[in-house]
Design an enzyme around this catalytic site. Structure first.
Site, PDB file in Angstrom:
ATOM      1  N   SER A 139       0.861  -1.182   0.000  1.00 26.63           N
ATOM      2  CA  SER A 139       0.000   0.000   0.000  1.00 26.63           C
ATOM      3  C   SER A 139       0.894   1.228   0.000  1.00 26.63           C
ATOM      4  O   SER A 139       2.068   1.155   0.396  1.00 26.63           O
ATOM      5  CB  SER A 139      -0.884   0.013   1.257  1.00 26.63           C
ATOM      6  OG  SER A 139      -1.499   1.268   1.456  1.00 26.63           O
ATOM      7  N   TYR A 146      -1.920  -0.609  10.399  1.00 25.95           N
ATOM      8  CA  TYR A 146      -1.894  -0.943   8.968  1.00 25.95           C
ATOM      9  C   TYR A 146      -0.626  -0.387   8.311  1.00 25.95           C
ATOM     10  O   TYR A 146       0.050  -1.093   7.559  1.00 25.95           O
ATOM     11  CB  TYR A 146      -3.142  -0.369   8.307  1.00 25.95           C
ATOM     12  CG  TYR A 146      -3.244  -0.584   6.821  1.00 25.95           C
ATOM     13  CD1 TYR A 146      -3.542  -1.834   6.307  1.00 25.95           C
ATOM     14  CD2 TYR A 146      -3.089   0.481   5.930  1.00 25.95           C
ATOM     15  CE1 TYR A 146      -3.659  -2.033   4.935  1.00 25.95           C
ATOM     16  CE2 TYR A 146      -3.205   0.292   4.566  1.00 25.95           C
ATOM     17  CZ  TYR A 146      -3.490  -0.965   4.065  1.00 25.95           C
ATOM     18  OH  TYR A 146      -3.608  -1.147   2.710  1.00 25.95           O
TER      19      TYR A 146
END
Length: 264
Positions: A146, A159
């Protein structure tokens, strides 16, 4: 990058988290390029529903595949081999991205996100690395990270930490495997138009009172192109990395984010 350029006939790919928006797009791209594809997920029913449009002779479904369970991963590897045999291409796509301020991030949430988004990549890659080595040069490991693994975002500290770990693991393993001809890369999507973003929008609406359109616009503004990334654009990057034309590309973290991150 285009599906029409890469020919993966005779190749066996495995995709984890294959029932999500990006996972389905990756599966479609690989199948259309001629690969046999094993699709895995924890929810067998959802996995079957999301992938039932794919040709049955090109896909093998392995449900109840928990990427956080070492023994479950080994069982999943055995089930994958029962379909199309050893794999040549591994796509580590499974993950989740719950939102909370750092102060409200519990140890349980932290541990779950690290297990799902980072430790899973270690477990699954270790389980299938013997396949890739036995296949010789041309093996591919592609980790879906990501832009959160290249920069920081508020309210997703667990995350972001996990995805930074994925990028670091990608780079280290790429160096270890460089002489084998197996490449290891990470694809780092920005905000992508998937059900995961839909849940993020709902959470923003719930917490701020803004409309869904306003929430989506806020997320899109992070992209200099002023839009959300299409899952097919992420799949195209994966397809390129899976093909022979990317044999010199390894250890890279490629942002698919409209210019949001200019250096990986």
């Amino acid at each position: 990058m285009s599906i029409g350029i890469t020919n993966l006939e005779g190749r066996h790919a495995l995709v984890t988290g294959a029932s999500g928006g990006i996972g389905v797009a990756i599966a479609e791209a690989l199948v259309h390029a001629g690969a046999k594809v094993t699709l895995t997920g924890r929810d067998s029913d959802r996995l079957g529903q999301r992938t039932r449009h794919l040709p049955a002779d090109s896909v093998w479904l392995v449900g109840d595949f928990d990427v956080t369970d070492p023994e479950g991963v080994i069982r999943g590897a055995e089930a994958a081999h029962a379909g199309f045999g050893p794999i040549d291409i591994l796509v580590n796509n499974a993950g989740e991205a719950p939102s909370a301020s750092f102060e409200k991030t519990s140890a349980a949430m932290w541990n779950k996100v690290i297990a799902t988004d980072l430790t899973s990549v270690f477990l699954v890659t270790q389980a299938f690395l013997p396949d890739l080595k036995a296949g010789g040069a041309g093996g591919r490991i592609i980790n879906i990270a990501s832009t959160a693994g290249l920069t920081g975002y508020r309210y997703v500290s667990a995350y972001a930490a996990a995805k930074h770990g994925v990028v670091g693991l990608t780079r280290s393993l790429a160096l270890e495997l460089a002489r084998s001809g197996i490449t290891v890369n990470a694809v780092c999507p920005g905000f992508t138009d998937t059900p995961l973003i839909g849940r993020a929008v709902a959470e923003i609406v719930n917490k701020t009172g803004r409309s869904a359109d306003e929430a989506r616009a806020d997320l899109a503004r992070a992209n200099p192109q002023g839009r959300l990334v299409d899952p097919k654009e992420v799949a195209d990057a994966v397809l390129w990395l899976a093909g022979p034309g990317a044999s010199a590309i390894t250890g890279q973290a490629i942002a698919v984010a409209g210019g949001e991150v200019l250096a990986g």
